[in-house]
Design a protein around this motif. Structure first.
Motif, PDB file in Angstrom:
ATOM      1  N   GLU A 196       4.694  75.127  34.368  1.00  0.00           N
ATOM      2  CA  GLU A 196       4.634  73.670  34.250  1.00  0.00           C
ATOM      3  C   GLU A 196       4.409  73.254  32.799  1.00  0.00           C
ATOM      4  OE1 GLU A 196       5.267  71.385  36.570  1.00  0.00           O
ATOM      5  OE2 GLU A 196       5.821  73.095  37.840  1.00  0.00           O
ATOM      6  N   LEU A 197       3.596  74.023  32.072  1.00  0.00           N
ATOM      7  CA  LEU A 197       3.361  73.722  30.658  1.00  0.00           C
ATOM      8  C   LEU A 197       4.645  73.868  29.851  1.00  0.00           C
ATOM      9  CD1 LEU A 197       1.378  73.002  28.412  1.00  0.00           C
ATOM     10  CD2 LEU A 197       0.817  75.449  28.208  1.00  0.00           C
ATOM     11  N   LEU A 198       5.428  74.897  30.145  1.00  0.00           N
ATOM     12  CA  LEU A 198       6.710  75.075  29.454  1.00  0.00           C
ATOM     13  C   LEU A 198       7.619  73.871  29.697  1.00  0.00           C
ATOM     14  CD1 LEU A 198       8.727  76.760  27.827  1.00  0.00           C
ATOM     15  CD2 LEU A 198       9.344  77.939  29.949  1.00  0.00           C
ATOM     16  N   LYS A 199       7.634  73.366  30.921  1.00  0.00           N
ATOM     17  CA  LYS A 199       8.428  72.171  31.218  1.00  0.00           C
ATOM     18  C   LYS A 199       7.936  70.975  30.405  1.00  0.00           C
ATOM     19  CE  LYS A 199       9.384  73.484  36.024  1.00  0.00           C
ATOM     20  NZ  LYS A 199       9.131  73.124  37.435  1.00  0.00           N
ATOM     21  N   ASP A 200       6.613  70.856  30.271  1.00  0.00           N
ATOM     22  CA  ASP A 200       6.047  69.749  29.494  1.00  0.00           C
ATOM     23  C   ASP A 200       6.449  69.852  28.028  1.00  0.00           C
ATOM     24  OD1 ASP A 200       4.848  68.777  31.769  1.00  0.00           O
ATOM     25  OD2 ASP A 200       2.892  69.680  31.366  1.00  0.00           O
ATOM     26  N   TRP A 201       6.463  71.066  27.479  1.00  0.00           N
ATOM     27  CA  TRP A 201       6.907  71.245  26.101  1.00  0.00           C
ATOM     28  C   TRP A 201       8.355  70.778  25.938  1.00  0.00           C
ATOM     29  CZ3 TRP A 201       5.015  77.023  25.810  1.00  0.00           C
ATOM     30  CH2 TRP A 201       3.636  77.040  25.652  1.00  0.00           C
ATOM     31  N   ARG A 202       9.196  71.215  26.840  1.00  0.00           N
ATOM     32  CA  ARG A 202      10.610  70.850  26.747  1.00  0.00           C
ATOM     33  C   ARG A 202      10.798  69.344  26.881  1.00  0.00           C
ATOM     34  NH1 ARG A 202      12.529  75.784  30.767  1.00  0.00           N
ATOM     35  NH2 ARG A 202      12.720  77.402  29.149  1.00  0.00           N
ATOM     36  N   LEU A 203      10.030  68.741  27.773  1.00  0.00           N
ATOM     37  CA  LEU A 203      10.127  67.298  27.961  1.00  0.00           C
ATOM     38  C   LEU A 203       9.632  66.556  26.722  1.00  0.00           C
ATOM     39  CD1 LEU A 203      10.838  65.083  30.005  1.00  0.00           C
ATOM     40  CD2 LEU A 203       8.464  65.150  30.791  1.00  0.00           C
ATOM     41  N   ALA A 204       8.596  67.092  26.071  1.00  0.00           N
ATOM     42  CA  ALA A 204       8.024  66.433  24.897  1.00  0.00           C
ATOM     43  C   ALA A 204       9.015  66.375  23.744  1.00  0.00           C
ATOM     44  CB  ALA A 204       6.749  67.158  24.464  1.00  0.00           C
ATOM     45  N   ILE A 205       9.776  67.444  23.531  1.00  0.00           N
ATOM     46  CA  ILE A 205      10.701  67.450  22.391  1.00  0.00           C
ATOM     47  C   ILE A 205      12.041  66.801  22.725  1.00  0.00           C
ATOM     48  CG2 ILE A 205       9.633  69.567  21.526  1.00  0.00           C
ATOM     49  CD1 ILE A 205      12.346  70.942  22.318  1.00  0.00           C
ATOM     50  N   GLU A 206      12.268  66.507  24.002  1.00  0.00           N
ATOM     51  CA  GLU A 206      13.546  65.905  24.398  1.00  0.00           C
ATOM     52  C   GLU A 206      13.763  64.577  23.680  1.00  0.00           C
ATOM     53  OE1 GLU A 206      17.152  66.004  26.159  1.00  0.00           O
ATOM     54  OE2 GLU A 206      15.609  67.576  26.331  1.00  0.00           O
ATOM     55  N   GLU A 207      12.658  63.850  23.437  1.00  0.00           N
ATOM     56  CA  GLU A 207      12.739  62.562  22.753  1.00  0.00           C
ATOM     57  C   GLU A 207      13.293  62.697  21.335  1.00  0.00           C
ATOM     58  OE1 GLU A 207       9.533  59.309  20.977  1.00  0.00           O
ATOM     59  OE2 GLU A 207       8.957  60.599  22.663  1.00  0.00           O
ATOM     60  N   PHE A 208      13.136  63.891  20.745  1.00  0.00           N
ATOM     61  CA  PHE A 208      13.537  64.108  19.358  1.00  0.00           C
ATOM     62  C   PHE A 208      14.805  64.949  19.244  1.00  0.00           C
ATOM     63  CE2 PHE A 208       8.977  63.630  19.735  1.00  0.00           C
ATOM     64  CZ  PHE A 208       8.670  62.683  18.761  1.00  0.00           C
ATOM     65  N   LYS A 209      15.494  65.130  20.362  1.00  0.00           N
ATOM     66  CA  LYS A 209      16.679  65.988  20.397  1.00  0.00           C
ATOM     67  C   LYS A 209      17.760  65.464  19.447  1.00  0.00           C
ATOM     68  CE  LYS A 209      18.142  69.677  22.688  1.00  0.00           C
ATOM     69  NZ  LYS A 209      17.369  70.923  22.798  1.00  0.00           N
ATOM     70  N   ASP A 210      18.017  64.177  19.484  1.00  0.00           N
ATOM     71  CA  ASP A 210      19.068  63.601  18.642  1.00  0.00           C
ATOM     72  C   ASP A 210      18.681  63.592  17.174  1.00  0.00           C
ATOM     73  OD1 ASP A 210      20.571  63.162  20.907  1.00  0.00           O
ATOM     74  OD2 ASP A 210      19.859  61.101  21.184  1.00  0.00           O
ATOM     75  N   ASP A 211      17.377  63.444  16.893  1.00  0.00           N
ATOM     76  CA  ASP A 211      16.931  63.393  15.494  1.00  0.00           C
ATOM     77  C   ASP A 211      16.984  64.756  14.818  1.00  0.00           C
ATOM     78  OD1 ASP A 211      15.830  60.537  15.210  1.00  0.00           O
ATOM     79  OD2 ASP A 211      14.866  61.253  17.046  1.00  0.00           O
ATOM     80  N   PHE A 212      16.442  65.785  15.502  1.00  0.00           N
ATOM     81  CA  PHE A 212      16.239  67.063  14.841  1.00  0.00           C
ATOM     82  C   PHE A 212      16.840  68.258  15.584  1.00  0.00           C
ATOM     83  CE2 PHE A 212      12.335  64.467  13.994  1.00  0.00           C
ATOM     84  CZ  PHE A 212      12.662  64.114  12.688  1.00  0.00           C
ATOM     85  N   ASN A 213      17.434  68.037  16.742  1.00  0.00           N
ATOM     86  CA  ASN A 213      17.964  69.141  17.545  1.00  0.00           C
ATOM     87  C   ASN A 213      16.913  70.247  17.692  1.00  0.00           C
ATOM     88  OD1 ASN A 213      19.737  70.747  19.019  1.00  0.00           O
ATOM     89  ND2 ASN A 213      20.677  71.640  17.183  1.00  0.00           N
ATOM     90  N   ALA A 214      15.714  69.828  18.094  1.00  0.00           N
ATOM     91  CA  ALA A 214      14.590  70.768  18.200  1.00  0.00           C
ATOM     92  C   ALA A 214      14.624  71.513  19.533  1.00  0.00           C
ATOM     93  CB  ALA A 214      13.271  70.020  18.051  1.00  0.00           C
ATOM     94  N   THR A 215      14.186  72.761  19.503  1.00  0.00           N
ATOM     95  CA  THR A 215      14.054  73.568  20.720  1.00  0.00           C
ATOM     96  C   THR A 215      12.715  74.277  20.702  1.00  0.00           C
ATOM     97  OG1 THR A 215      15.137  75.456  19.657  1.00  0.00           O
ATOM     98  CG2 THR A 215      16.542  73.977  20.935  1.00  0.00           C
ATOM     99  N   VAL A 216      12.174  74.556  21.887  1.00  0.00           N
ATOM    100  CA  VAL A 216      10.920  75.298  21.967  1.00  0.00           C
ATOM    101  C   VAL A 216      11.226  76.757  22.266  1.00  0.00           C
ATOM    102  CG1 VAL A 216       9.648  73.280  22.755  1.00  0.00           C
ATOM    103  CG2 VAL A 216      10.583  74.874  24.437  1.00  0.00           C
ATOM    104  N   PHE A 217      10.291  77.619  21.917  1.00  0.00           N
ATOM    105  CA  PHE A 217      10.426  79.037  22.244  1.00  0.00           C
ATOM    106  C   PHE A 217       9.073  79.571  22.667  1.00  0.00           C
ATOM    107  CE2 PHE A 217       9.874  83.481  20.857  1.00  0.00           C
ATOM    108  CZ  PHE A 217      10.783  84.078  21.723  1.00  0.00           C
ATOM    109  N   SER A 218       9.068  80.308  23.795  1.00  0.00           N
ATOM    110  CA  SER A 218       7.859  80.962  24.280  1.00  0.00           C
ATOM    111  C   SER A 218       8.190  82.403  24.614  1.00  0.00           C
ATOM    112  CB  SER A 218       7.325  80.252  25.534  1.00  0.00           C
ATOM    113  OG  SER A 218       6.309  81.018  26.153  1.00  0.00           O
TER     114      SER A 218
END
Length: 874
Positions: free
Chosen positions: A642-664
């Motif tokens: 669930e925490l991994l999903k929260d991380w992905r959801l948090a950076i989704e807002e910045f996808k267009d700005d920085f094309n950010a991705t999380v890694f665990s």
């Protein structure tokens, strides 16, 4: 009726092909045996020479988010595959809560860091280099431990105000002569001093060794470096103060392979049990049911029946490895599965021969033997083919819908079962041609008396059982009990949930179990890092861009489980501060990223940044940052998912700005939590549908096919429902077992229903070609009194059921019990995978036997009674 005619034609074509194969193999048995043995030997050598490996990421789907994130992370590191990623867990020796901040222990911790950095080498660009020499971006990961120790030494030697003002060993952030560093990633199991600002003790220190992969490194070289470190601290390291244990992906994979390979000695036990069982049962049935003499040939046939599946496995896996398929530890289960299937087929072939041979009163010449071997394959070929094709199809569908490790397991099983069907039709038929006995001698009078008594008992039992199961009250009661059984199975399925535990992949004595427990208790709950790769950072001289990047950082730092700013490694703020501090000393053109990284206090950031050398001044093309999370609830994999999903959801807002991705590091496992249930039910449903279609090709009766299909479905529901009621949870092992059970649950119901259908077809039309397999009926059926079809409507049912049970009843019981004996050794292993396969295989075979010998006859009986009532009403 068009469909019925077509499927009957398919059965006739297959019977004709089976006859030709039997005749031709019997003509050239020695040549056939030599060719089969040569093929098996060559492919088995390839199997033996193939490296035994495992892949942690193999349980994640090809399209999973974790694979994309891992690929993005590797691209950031400019790595063609993973480099060195290793954690070193250090604890006090002989003291669970021993304090590693003790001066002598902490010195040994620092010595370990230095020893690993300087004594283990990899050939890089033609030169043997140690970690300090080949490390590029993450060389200072252990500096907090080293600097903390140095700070303690300096303060102990000279704790004056001038020194203490420049050295602050506070937690979580310390300062050593102006260099700040966080203690959070390295120090665990901590207690604080009375001032609440400094560490009093630490029971676990973790060192990190990470190095990006060089272009001339191979995966084997990387793994060897990590295993060399592990082996040194297991075999050679001596200390009275600390324990050093290594954790890395390579070490985990090695332990998983060791767990899989531990099954091999049990193959010998399984082979011995199966050979003994086959020999005893084959000898008893031949002597006392078919009046044959006990000979060594029967012993040889029984043992070779158990050798054939090993030949099939060696050939199949060798071919797969030649085609580029990699090894998977779960494939070590395959020989047990194929052994169970193959012996079943051998029993059918031997019993078919015995029935045909029992009617011969004179020695069998060569041409007659060729004809009889053709007849053996005609009688058993369709049933063996149904069993093999449904298993092959089950595993093929599983391969198409499963993650890579399960896919390899499915490929191996499908190929091995196909090769086993091939060897049954060729190699074992040739062996039978050479070793089956002719009835040239009469058995002793004593044996004949025993045989006659057994024949009467068996005949009486068949009559009684068929009468019993044909009784409308009995058959209806069985069906009602069956519905109750289904109800409890469905109840169990509703309680089945996903659970991932390290103990499911490792042997009981594996150090990984202890390391994972330590990691869960002392590391994950206090520091669970997330890496964010900013693939398009934009212009870092633009204030709006900087503000937006800080919003991304704060988005993560303000999450409920976040540790906060003190756990974050975010180079942007240091870079902005650097630009502001030296703006008066440097021209704008000279203040590029290289200038920043060349300053000693900022060299640490080199591993977090990728530079675009094509611009002037040089700019940042990509960067990454990390921040930490904590909480006791993170010991649970579901909560981490669930925490991994929260991380992905948090950076989704910045996808267009920085094309950010999380890694665990745990991403591959965490993605399985959501995909396993979906994949399991989709694969099971698809397999069920296709298996039912295969049955319809050989049994051209919709009701009979429906009965087989229902038996398959209910058996699978029963296996997993009742396993769930006993506490079994869903995981990759259970997912692979689900595919296996679909295939295995076909065998016995298919044998019974096929022979029932064949008998009914024979009764309807004497010209039916499939009846040629049953022209010679054994004495069991001759002594069974079956009412004529004209007497009543149930006579045809009783006659067909008697034929089916007398033809395959003993072989399927023999096969079912042998399968249970085959699974028995696995149940005694201290390995979750082995125990689950043993439990599931035993339940699957047991439920299939009950369905084939009790439930299906009861269902057919109920149908017969209903049809009789309907006809009367009409």
């Amino acid at each position: 009726m068009g469909a019925t005619d077509e499927t009957s034609r398919i059965t006739r074509i297959w019977s004709s092909l089976s006859y030709r194969i039997g005749v031709n193999v019997a003509k050239y048995p020695i040549l056939t045996i030599v060719l089969c043995l040569a093929l098996s030997a060559v492919m088995s050598i390839k199997l033996a020479c193939t490296e035994k490996v495992s892949a942690i990421d193999g349980y994640a789907m090809d399209d999973s988010m974790s694979r994309y994130e891992f690929k993005t992370f590797q691209e950031f590191l400019d790595s063609d595959g993973p480099g060195i990623t290793m954690g070193v867990l250090i604890r006090a020796k002989d003291q669970e809560d021993g304090n590693l901040l003790d001066d002598f222990r902490l010195k040994e911790v620092v010595d370990v860091a230095d020893f690993i950095s300087t004594n283990f080498k990899i050939n890089t660009s033609g030169v043997e280099k140690n970690f300090n020499q080949f490390c590029r971006g993450f060389c200072q990961a252990n500096e907090p431990v080293i600097q903390y120790y140095n700070g303690l030494q300096v303060l102990t030697a000279n704790n004056t105000d001038s020194i203490s003002n420049r050295i602050d060993l506070s937690y979580p952030t310390s300062n050593f002569f102006g260099v700040k560093f966080s203690l959070i990633p390295n120090f665990f199991g901590i207690t604080m001093n009375e001032d609440g600002e400094h560490l009093d003790s630490s029971t676990l220190i973790v060192l990190y060794f990470r190095a990006e992969r060089y272009s001339d490194w191979t995966t084997k070289m990387v793994k060897k470096w990590e295993l060399d470190v592990r082996d040194y601290f297991i075999n050679d390291f001596k200390s009275d103060l600390i324990n050093v244990e290594i954790m890395s992906q390579t070490v985990v994979e090695t332990e998983i392979v060791r767990a899989g390979m531990s099954l091999q000695p049990f193959l010998v036990i399984g082979f011995a049990i199966m050979s003994t069982f086959c020999t005893v049962t084959t000898m008893l049935s031949s002597v006392y049911l078919y009046s044959q003499k006990p000979t060594w040939n029967k012993v040889a046939l029984s043992i070779i029946a158990c050798i054939t599946p090993f030949m099939a496995c060696g050939t199949a896996m060798g071919i797969l490895f030649f085609l580029g398929v990699t090894f998977s530890p779960i494939m070590c289960i395959t020989p047990f599965l194929v052994l169970a299937i193959s012996v079943d087929d051998s029993f059918l072939m031997l019993h078919a021969w015995n029935r045909l041979e029992s009617w011969r009163t004179s020695p069998i010449d060569k041409s007659l033997k060729e004809h009889m071997m053709g007849e053996v394959l005609v009688e058993t070929g369709p049933a063996i083919t149904i069993s093999a094709l449904t298993n092959i199809l089950a595993f093929t569908v599983g391969a198409l819908t499963s993650p890579p490790e399960i896919r390899i397991f499915c490929y191996g099983n499908a190929a091995a079962i196909f090769m086993d069907m091939f060897y049954q039709a060729t190699f074992y038929t040739a062996v039978m041609t050479l070793l089956v006995d002719n009835k040239t001698e009469e058995v002793s009078a004593r044996t004949k008396r025993i045989q006659e008594k057994i024949t009467k008992v068996v005949s009486k039992f068949f009559r009684g059982y068929v009468d019993f199961i044909s009784n409308v009250f009995v058959s209806t009661s069985i069906v009602l009990i069956w519905f109750v059984f289904i109800g409890f199975g469905v109840l169990g399925l509703t309680q089945l949930h996903v659970e991932l535990r390290p103990s499911k992949f490792f042997l009981k004595d594996s150090p990984m179990l202890r390391l994972n427990e330590i990691r869960n208790e002392k590391v994950v709950t206090y520091y669970t890092p997330v890496t964010v790769v900013v693939n398009n950072p934009g212009d870092l001289s633009n204030e709006t861009t900087i503000e937006r990047l800080n919003e991304l950082r704060l988005k993560l730092e303000n999450m409920p489980e976040a540790i906060g700013n003190e756990s974050t490694k975010f180079f942007v703020n240091d870079f902005v501060q650097f630009r502001n501090d030296i703006s008066e000393e440097f021209d704008e053109e000279n203040m590029d990223i290289e200038t920043f990284l060349n300053w000693s206090e900022y060299r640490f950031w080199r591993g977090f940044i990728k530079i675009d050398n094509s611009t002037n001044p040089k700019t940042v093309s990509k960067f990454m940052f990390t921040t930490g999370f904590h909480g006791k609830h993170l010991k649970n994999w579901l909560n981490r998912g669930e925490l991994l999903k929260d991380w992905r959801l948090a950076i989704e807002e910045f996808k267009d700005d920085f094309n950010a991705t999380v890694f665990s590091e745990d991403g591959f496992f965490l993605d399985m939590l959501d995909t396993i249930p979906t994949i399991t039910w989709q694969t099971t449903l698809a397999t069920f549908v296709f298996v039912s279609l295969v049955c319809f090709l050989f049994i051209s009766d919709l009701f009979t096919v429906a009965v087989v299909s229902i038996a398959i479905l209910v058996t699978s529901v029963g296996v997993f429902g009742y396993l769930s009621l006993f506490g079994v949870t869903l995981d990759p092992v259970i997912m692979s077992i689900a595919i296996m059970c679909i295939g295995f649950s076909v065998d016995i119901p298919a044998h019974v229903t096929f022979h029932f259908y064949a008998a009914r077809s024979k009764n309807r039309s004497s010209n039916n070609q499939i009846a040629s397999a049953f022209d010679s009926v054994d004495s069991l059926k001759k002594t069974t009194t079956i009412p004529s079809e004209e007497e009543n409507q149930n006579a045809a049912f009783r006659k067909s059921l008697t034929f089916a049970l007398s033809s395959v009843g003993f072989p399927v019981i023999q096969a079912g019990l042998s399968t249970d004996f085959c699974a028995l050794p696995l149940g005694f292993m201290e390995l979750y995978m082995a125990k689950m396969f043993a439990a599931a295989l035993t339940l699957c075979v047991t439920f299939s036997l009950i369905h084939g010998l009790v439930v299906i006859p009861a269902l057919l009986s109920v149908k017969s009674h209903l049809m009789t009532r309907i006809r009367k009403c009409l």
